[in-house]
Design an enzyme around this catalytic site. Sequence first.
Site, short mmCIF file in Angstrom:
data_model
loop_
_atom_site.label_atom_id
_atom_site.label_comp_id
_atom_site.label_asym_id
_atom_site.label_seq_id
_atom_site.Cartn_x
_atom_site.Cartn_y
_atom_site.Cartn_z
N ASP A 1 33.94 40.16 37.40
CA ASP A 1 34.75 40.33 36.42
C ASP A 1 35.85 41.75 36.48
O ASP A 1 36.05 42.57 35.60
CB ASP A 1 34.31 40.53 34.97
CG ASP A 1 35.42 40.15 33.92
OD1 ASP A 1 36.68 40.00 34.11
OD2 ASP A 1 34.85 40.13 32.83
N LEU B 1 43.16 40.10 39.94
CA LEU B 1 44.21 40.77 40.70
C LEU B 1 45.24 41.04 40.16
O LEU B 1 46.00 41.88 40.89
CB LEU B 1 44.33 39.88 41.96
CG LEU B 1 42.99 39.49 42.91
CD1 LEU B 1 43.46 38.58 43.98
CD2 LEU B 1 42.49 41.01 43.28
N ARG B 2 45.59 40.81 39.00
CA ARG B 2 46.77 41.17 38.23
C ARG B 2 48.19 40.89 38.71
O ARG B 2 49.22 40.97 37.77
CB ARG B 2 46.72 42.85 38.04
CG ARG B 2 45.48 43.53 37.21
CD ARG B 2 45.20 42.79 35.91
NE ARG B 2 44.13 43.45 35.44
CZ ARG B 2 43.44 43.01 34.29
NH1 ARG B 2 43.58 41.58 34.09
NH2 ARG B 2 42.43 43.45 33.91
N ASP C 1 40.52 32.11 31.01
CA ASP C 1 39.84 33.72 30.90
C ASP C 1 40.89 34.48 30.51
O ASP C 1 41.92 34.77 30.89
CB ASP C 1 39.12 33.96 32.20
CG ASP C 1 38.24 35.45 31.87
OD1 ASP C 1 37.81 35.54 30.86
OD2 ASP C 1 38.32 36.16 32.87
N HIS D 1 35.01 35.90 40.13
CA HIS D 1 35.61 36.19 39.23
C HIS D 1 36.13 37.73 39.13
O HIS D 1 35.58 38.84 38.73
CB HIS D 1 34.49 36.59 37.86
CG HIS D 1 35.13 36.56 36.52
ND1 HIS D 1 34.37 36.32 35.37
CD2 HIS D 1 36.42 37.21 36.18
CE1 HIS D 1 35.30 36.63 34.28
NE2 HIS D 1 36.44 37.02 34.66
#
Lengths: 347, 437
Positions: free
Chosen positions: B311, B69-70, B158, B66
């Site tokens: 996360d 990495l944007r 998510d 989870h």
Amino acid sequence: MPPAPLLERKRQHPMTASDHAFAEVPQSWTHRHLLDLERLSADDITLLLDTAAAFKQATNGCRTKLSALAGSTVVNLFFESSTRTKTSFALAARRLGADVVDFSAAGSSLSKGESFIDTAKNLEAMGVDAVVVRHQTPGTPHLLTEHLGVGVINAGDGPHEHPTQGLLDIFSIREQLGSLEGLTVGLVGDIAHSRTARSNLWGLTKLGAKVILCGPPTLVSQRWQELGVEVSHDLDTILPRCHVLNLLRIQFERQNTPPFPSVREYAHLYAMDKRRLRRARSDLVILAPGPINRGVEVTADVADCPQSLILNQVTNGLAVRMAALWLTCGPRAGEPTPSSQPAGASA
Amino acid sequence: MPSLLIRGGRIVDPSQSLDATGDVLIRDGRVVAIGAAAVSESDAAGADEVIDAEGMIITPGLVDMHVHLREPGREEDETIETGAAAAIAGGFTSVACIPNTEPPIDTQGAVEFIHQKAARADACNVFVVACVSRDRAGKELAEIGQLVEAGAVAFTDDGSPVYDAELMRRAFEYCRMFDKPILAHEEVLELSHGGVMHEGLVSLALGLPGMPAAAEEVMIGRDIALAEVTGGRLHVMHLSTAGGVALVRRAKAQGIAVTAEATPHHFTLTDECLRQFDSNYKMSPPLRTAADVEAILDGLVDGTIDCIATDHAPHAIEKKMLELDRAPFGILGLETAVGLSITRLIVPGRLDWPRLVDAMSTLPSRILGIDRGTLAVGAVGDVTIIDPNLTWEVDASTFRSKSVNSPFHGWQLTGRAVATIVGGRVKFRLHEAAAAS
Ligand SMILES: [Zn+2]
Ligand SMILES: [Zn+2]
């Protein structure tokens, strides 16, 4: 750009006898800031109240000027509009001989996306001695203290706290009834969204009063009981026990979903009206610190009943705010006073 | 191709119930020998590179299932390159990246973009989790079959829950065809919206809008019911409440295909931290109470919570350092997860090493259906070497991540990855990194 007078720090005032009484902040006051009442001790709060009383007396009911903060500059940094609190702080600062700069978020660089921290830092760079901040988000004044080297006074941070309002309410009760010890104070209404309620709650309980929070369960969480506070949803049953009622405004603007079916139903259950007043102690003191919604928290007949209701606390508000300003940025033993610092220096 | 010999460490590989001192030999990117006296003298002598692992723990490469990495879209927070660098510095040989990018990862082309960027970064393995719904809009299914063909290992929306219960039901049913799990962010938005922290005594005192535990638990309950009725695979992301742990425990006892993860911050911090009004403590789900932290720890011990995932949610400092209500949710995880897990779980004796490695490598690999999480002979040579006794101070300024939003800056931790080996190649060594800086 700073207006020129701001940089010109010194104007010498002749010291008067009452000025000498406020020459130095007592050493028992150890705080740099006034952020909340939750973390103050009973002694701290008593010192604030006693100082306010002394200022009220020394200034002939806050009418005359002192020079306890002469040469200091206080900024009113208001990210949320509030004429009453801002004016009260400005007047209090001037009564102490300080210069006041108003900085409102509207029309400033904030609307262009500058962060509140940058704004405050710019103000600090102008050489101010204290920042009075009002912000819609809890904790923002606390964050400012981590970025600024000057005293910060919380003038209301969202629903969190409004310490000078709490102090002012307590000051008024003390003035009216002598002592807080053993009193029962009902805080009625929108506890969930009220910074005034929180500041009252901490201040009153520390000084030995018993607090009852009263309102519908949607605005008064049962969980307050875990902090040792009585919670009631029935105003009529608690009313005979209360020496003081503090009626808190319903903050319709802060609700996601309406917390009660209708204003009519709320008023039926919680509005202070003549009928309820008859059930209360004859010497009941009623405070209504906010701009109240008439017919919601209180009916018109009670609102205009002068012997019980304290609507306007201009003088006490000034006294409390003078005390807050002086304790947080007044001269301390062993520290240079603003007037002994070279121009432009900052702490 | 060169060979690598890792010598004399404690090998902990729960996939083959192995916990013994020994060596690992990797050749041509694959494990060729493992165990005590498994590597012959001649093989040892012929190794191109030798790592002395005495006193170290040798584990199958750690997997963080989870990670945000944007990239694409928010390269100011993190890129695949910086995120992968953070992963290997934290001891992770594999990460699964979450598709709430801009645009979201909901097409074959987008999956290929990630794979390409990851190959160019050449650090850790990057497995792609793709969107459940087209454009992550929660209205209709993404082309799940095509995405599986492109290499997506799981599906999630998510950042948001899959809000429409019927769409979630369809997703479970459809994913069964590919045996892929749905990773679920569990939140009833009406109950939590506007919230910045856990709803409880602390939020009451601070006057901060709360996100009740029920917001998470109601959605977990819904998704368990849907997983049961469809036979689909539910993986509950970032489980944070005692009630949620109880729901997952009961569902597992009933034989429903549900797995769960917990983050290091949820088993370490509580809502009391918010008293500092520091937005580094703002994440979703929020930090809960001490009782919830205990329940998460219990869930990790008894296996209700299968794995640890971070996360990892980077935010550029200018976006994160705002008033609490304006700051975005999220906290960095990759570079502190190993230290926090050892400090919080191994040092106090809550978990033993095989269980921790299970939670950080073997089980996440199994949930994602990837061929990792094992050092069996023939497996890919992904290895993490951990110094279990090294004490170190977290310094956000040394992070490989592009962001610094970690509340653990300044913390003293015990245990750290000292070498990260991906496909038989040493991608990170702590002492070289320290010497270079
Ligand atoms: Zn999430
Ligand atoms: Zn996430």
